[in-house]
Design a protein around this motif. Structure first.
Motif, PDB file in Angstrom:
ATOM      1  N   LEU A 172       7.460  11.823  -6.228  1.00  0.00           N
ATOM      2  CA  LEU A 172       8.077  10.628  -5.649  1.00  0.00           C
ATOM      3  C   LEU A 172       8.065   9.491  -6.657  1.00  0.00           C
ATOM      4  N   ASP A 173       8.466   8.309  -6.214  1.00  0.00           N
ATOM      5  CA  ASP A 173       8.564   7.153  -7.094  1.00  0.00           C
ATOM      6  C   ASP A 173       7.220   6.803  -7.721  1.00  0.00           C
ATOM      7  N   GLU A 174       6.132   7.035  -7.008  1.00  0.00           N
ATOM      8  CA  GLU A 174       4.800   6.713  -7.511  1.00  0.00           C
ATOM      9  C   GLU A 174       4.487   7.512  -8.768  1.00  0.00           C
ATOM     10  N   GLY A 175       4.777   8.801  -8.753  1.00  0.00           N
ATOM     11  CA  GLY A 175       4.453   9.653  -9.894  1.00  0.00           C
ATOM     12  C   GLY A 175       5.622   9.951 -10.800  1.00  0.00           C
ATOM     13  N   PRO A 219       0.805  -1.226   0.000  1.00  0.00           N
ATOM     14  CA  PRO A 219       0.000   0.000   0.000  1.00  0.00           C
ATOM     15  C   PRO A 219       0.837   1.275   0.000  1.00  0.00           C
ATOM     16  N   GLY A 220       0.340   2.264  -0.752  1.00  0.00           N
ATOM     17  CA  GLY A 220       1.052   3.525  -0.904  1.00  0.00           C
ATOM     18  C   GLY A 220       1.201   4.309   0.375  1.00  0.00           C
ATOM     19  N   GLY A 221       0.315   4.105   1.334  1.00  0.00           N
ATOM     20  CA  GLY A 221       0.439   4.812   2.601  1.00  0.00           C
ATOM     21  C   GLY A 221       1.666   4.392   3.388  1.00  0.00           C
ATOM     22  N   LEU A 222       2.248   3.247   3.033  1.00  0.00           N
ATOM     23  CA  LEU A 222       3.478   2.777   3.667  1.00  0.00           C
ATOM     24  C   LEU A 222       4.690   3.005   2.776  1.00  0.00           C
ATOM     25  N   PHE A 223       4.516   2.762   1.456  1.00  0.00           N
ATOM     26  CA  PHE A 223       5.638   2.843   0.521  1.00  0.00           C
ATOM     27  C   PHE A 223       5.215   3.613  -0.729  1.00  0.00           C
ATOM     28  N   GLY A 224       5.860   4.723  -0.992  1.00  0.00           N
ATOM     29  CA  GLY A 224       5.655   5.434  -2.245  1.00  0.00           C
ATOM     30  C   GLY A 224       4.621   6.524  -2.240  1.00  0.00           C
ATOM     31  N   GLY A 225       3.617   6.422  -1.349  1.00  0.00           N
ATOM     32  CA  GLY A 225       2.569   7.422  -1.276  1.00  0.00           C
ATOM     33  C   GLY A 225       1.489   7.218  -2.320  1.00  0.00           C
ATOM     34  N   SER A 226       0.356   7.850  -2.105  1.00  0.00           N
ATOM     35  CA  SER A 226      -0.734   7.852  -3.083  1.00  0.00           C
ATOM     36  C   SER A 226      -1.690   8.966  -2.712  1.00  0.00           C
ATOM     37  N   LYS A 227      -2.490   9.394  -3.686  1.00  0.00           N
ATOM     38  CA  LYS A 227      -3.458  10.463  -3.427  1.00  0.00           C
ATOM     39  C   LYS A 227      -4.447  10.043  -2.345  1.00  0.00           C
ATOM     40  N   VAL A 228      -4.852   8.772  -2.389  1.00  0.00           N
ATOM     41  CA  VAL A 228      -5.854   8.289  -1.448  1.00  0.00           C
ATOM     42  C   VAL A 228      -5.248   8.020  -0.074  1.00  0.00           C
ATOM     43  N   GLU A 229      -4.090   7.330  -0.050  1.00  0.00           N
ATOM     44  CA  GLU A 229      -3.504   6.900   1.221  1.00  0.00           C
ATOM     45  C   GLU A 229      -2.549   7.927   1.820  1.00  0.00           C
ATOM     46  N   GLY A 230      -2.271   8.988   1.101  1.00  0.00           N
ATOM     47  CA  GLY A 230      -1.433  10.048   1.638  1.00  0.00           C
ATOM     48  C   GLY A 230       0.050   9.828   1.395  1.00  0.00           C
ATOM     49  N   LEU A 231       0.846  10.618   2.096  1.00  0.00           N
ATOM     50  CA  LEU A 231       2.294  10.520   1.969  1.00  0.00           C
ATOM     51  C   LEU A 231       2.788   9.244   2.649  1.00  0.00           C
ATOM     52  N   PRO A 232       3.879   8.668   2.177  1.00  0.00           N
ATOM     53  CA  PRO A 232       4.319   7.355   2.680  1.00  0.00           C
ATOM     54  C   PRO A 232       4.942   7.444   4.068  1.00  0.00           C
ATOM     55  N   PHE A 233       4.871   6.319   4.786  1.00  0.00           N
ATOM     56  CA  PHE A 233       5.445   6.259   6.132  1.00  0.00           C
ATOM     57  C   PHE A 233       6.866   5.712   6.118  1.00  0.00           C
ATOM     58  N   PHE A 234       7.105   4.575   5.448  1.00  0.00           N
ATOM     59  CA  PHE A 234       8.398   3.892   5.524  1.00  0.00           C
ATOM     60  C   PHE A 234       9.391   4.315   4.443  1.00  0.00           C
ATOM     61  N   SER A 235       8.898   4.591   3.230  1.00  0.00           N
ATOM     62  CA  SER A 235       9.812   4.876   2.128  1.00  0.00           C
ATOM     63  C   SER A 235       9.107   5.691   1.059  1.00  0.00           C
ATOM     64  N   THR A 236       9.861   6.596   0.411  1.00  0.00           N
ATOM     65  CA  THR A 236       9.308   7.345  -0.720  1.00  0.00           C
ATOM     66  C   THR A 236       9.306   6.517  -1.996  1.00  0.00           C
ATOM     67  N   SER A 237       9.911   5.341  -1.979  1.00  0.00           N
ATOM     68  CA  SER A 237       9.917   4.443  -3.133  1.00  0.00           C
ATOM     69  C   SER A 237       8.753   3.465  -3.028  1.00  0.00           C
ATOM     70  N   ILE A 238       8.086   3.211  -4.149  1.00  0.00           N
ATOM     71  CA  ILE A 238       7.027   2.211  -4.126  1.00  0.00           C
ATOM     72  C   ILE A 238       7.649   0.828  -3.967  1.00  0.00           C
TER      73      ILE A 238
END
Length: 550
Positions: free
Chosen positions: A344-347, A205-224
């Motif tokens: 970030l890596d996601e976008g 999930p992006g909320g942990l790795f990489g981020g997403s519009k829905v889940e917000g900015l990532p917690f563990f890593s900016t890389s997906i």
């Protein structure tokens, strides 16, 4: 009620005779996926689970579906929507006839926004144990492509190294793998180089790795943390990851953790409603006996500017506008983190743009001292010192005088319970939420801190597609001379090469055959009895004709 089940009529004798003699179902050249076949599912759910059995009599199960959608309604947890839409992948436009997803039952489902509960939730409980999802099909004259949108969770007793999808027919020991050019396959990209999916075939999930519009900015890593397909593009009926856990995940946790082994986290329940997702603040990198609470600080790069409104006429603004600890913080724009995620890596998978944020690891108690703010729903929320978290759970108060009405205990019962202040009795979160809704404002939720497993570390978002076309060689078709109906199977397996492959229990003989034969049963060998009956019938017709002529 059995959701999505088709009651197939037994073939008339003439059709059965013809199919036996020719070894084929009535000719059809394409298909529409109609619904989920429930013959190997527990309907209604058992213990809050739609169990996926290894046969149609419920002998064993290697996994289950969550039957509850985001609105709290109970169904199967899996559905088919024939809602055509187009999707652009790379520079190629693909036309989808519909999607296989959860059961939100919205006005628009396949193209519903990302926070609408689209993903079906499939749980594997046995390492290397196949889970067979079966779908009903009506044969017609058009080939169709369906998007598959789901979440796959590790509920086994050990780590996984990846997953496999297979297309085929039948379930359990009767499963027959699909073959090349049989009209059933995973969708392929236009140049045939890989399977077709909207997004990575699997990712945490992006909320942990990489981020997403829905889940917000990532917690563990900016890389997906995305999985890579390991099967060759020519293998159109198997999609298997390459056995490598994504590095952002494996560097911290190793193999894909089962839910029972994910680390414990401290969360902030910002709306005071335990039924909603809470904000992860820290995780235990140690043990239960010797906890080591760690956290990541989001560092906003003020030199990076982003387009916050998709308007070329307005100037880009600094990423510091999203920094809840900066004088430049702007809550009018901070509610939408997509401009930051796009860097970030996601976008920006090619790294062409400088990241708007970076993450710095801290000892949680040194970061959260009572003055540090966290960005939550566009607001700067001050987090209490770590030492105060355990004494401040979510509560419900009487809004008139502020007196305590109920306190949330996350470790009570199966999913947590509220304890009423009046008599120390216990109520569920659903019961409390219903009471709050009926109180006309007399009861008020108060945010607080909760401790529990970081469940999303056991979850992988899965994306693929299924192509259905010519069903004339499928072994699961039956017809009445007017309409032909069939089924196909998507087999899903959580894999670990170091673990044994479980034996699929043999189903008891339930006698579900044609005249005591095995004809038409998926995966069964050709039955020698029916041709004999056919010959006897033909001989009888010949003798009757001779008798009439005489």
């Amino acid at each position: 009620m059995r959701f999505g089940t088709k009651d197939f009529d037994r073939k008339p004798l003439a059709v059965a005779v013809m199919c036996s003699v020719l070894g084929a179902s009535p000719a059809v050249f394409a298909a529409t996926v109609d619904s989920v076949n429930t013959d190997n599912l527990s309907v209604p759910p058992v213990g809050g689970k739609t169990l996926v059995y290894t046969d149609t009599v419920g002998t064993a199960s290697f996994g289950w579906l969550d039957p509850v959608n985001d609105s709290g309604e109970i169904g199967l947890g899996l559905s088919v929507y024939n809602e055509s839409f187009s999707g652009t992948i790379g520079e190629q436009v693909y036309d989808f006839a519909g999607c296989i997803m959860a059961q939100p039952d919205l006005e628009v489902n396949c193209r519903a926004p990302g926070d609408s509960g689209k993903r079906f939730k499939l749980k594997t409980t046995e390492t290397n144990g196949p889970i067979d999802l079966v779908f009903n099909v009506t044969a017609d004259d058009a080939s169709r492509l369906y998007r598959v949108i789901g979440k796959f969770s590790n509920l086994t007793d050990g780590g996984l190294q990846g997953f496999r999808f297979e297309t085929g027919f039948g379930v359990g020991n009767d499963f027959m793998a699909s073959s090349a050019a049989d009209g059933l396959s995973f969708g392929m990209v236009a140049d045939g180089s890989s399977k077709l999916s909207v997004g990575p075939v699997g990712k945490y999930p992006g909320g942990l790795f990489g981020g997403s519009k829905v889940e917000g900015l990532p917690f563990f890593s900016t890389s997906i943390a995305e999985f890579t397909e390991g099967t060759s593009a020519t293998t159109e009926d198997v999609l298997e990851t390459d056995g490598v856990i994504p590095t952002p995940y494996s560097d911290l946790f190793g193999d894909w953790l089962p839910l029972a082994q994910v680390p414990t986290g401290w969360f902030y329940d910002h709306d005071g409603n335990p039924a909603n997702d809470s904000i992860l603040l820290a995780w235990n990198a140690g043990t239960a006996e010797s906890p080591d609470w760690q956290a990541y600080q989001k560092v906003f790069n003020e030199s990076v500017t982003v387009d916050h409104d998709n308007d070329d006429a307005t100037a880009e603004i600094s990423a510091s506008a999203w920094d809840p600890n900066s004088p430049s913080f702007d809550p009018t724009v901070a509610d939408d983190v997509q401009p930051l995620v796009d860097t970030l890596d996601e976008g920006d998978p090619d790294g062409a743009i400088q990241d708007a944020i970076s993450l710095t690891r801290w000892v949680a108690a040194e970061l959260y001292t009572g003055s540090f703010n966290v960005l939550i729903d566009g607001q700067a929320v001050t987090i209490d010192p770590v030492a105060d978290w355990s004494g401040n759970p979510p509560t419900v108060i009487n809004s008139g005088d502020g007196s305590l009405y109920a306190t949330w205990f996350a470790d009570e019962g199966e999913d947590g319970l509220y304890q009423l202040a009046s008599d120390s009795s216990w109520v569920t979160v659903d019961e409390m939420n219903a009471e709050i809704a009926a109180s006309s404002g007399a009861l008020e939720r108060v945010p607080g801190y909760v401790q529990g497993p970081v469940e999303d570390l056991a979850n992988v978002n899965i994306n693929t597609s299924i192509s259905v076309s010519d069903t004339s060689t499928w072994p699961t078709c039956t017809g009445d001379g007017t309409e032909t109906t069939c089924t196909f199977t998507v087999r899903v397996t959580g894999m670990n090469d170091a673990a044994d492959v479980p034996a699929i229990p043999t189903a008891p003989n339930n006698g579900d055959t044609l005249f005591g034969c095995t004809a038409g049963k998926p995966g069964s060998p050709f039955d020698p009895v029916l041709p004999g009956m056919v010959l006897m019938a033909l001989a009888g017709l010949w003798a009757r004709k001779r008798h009439t002529a005489a």
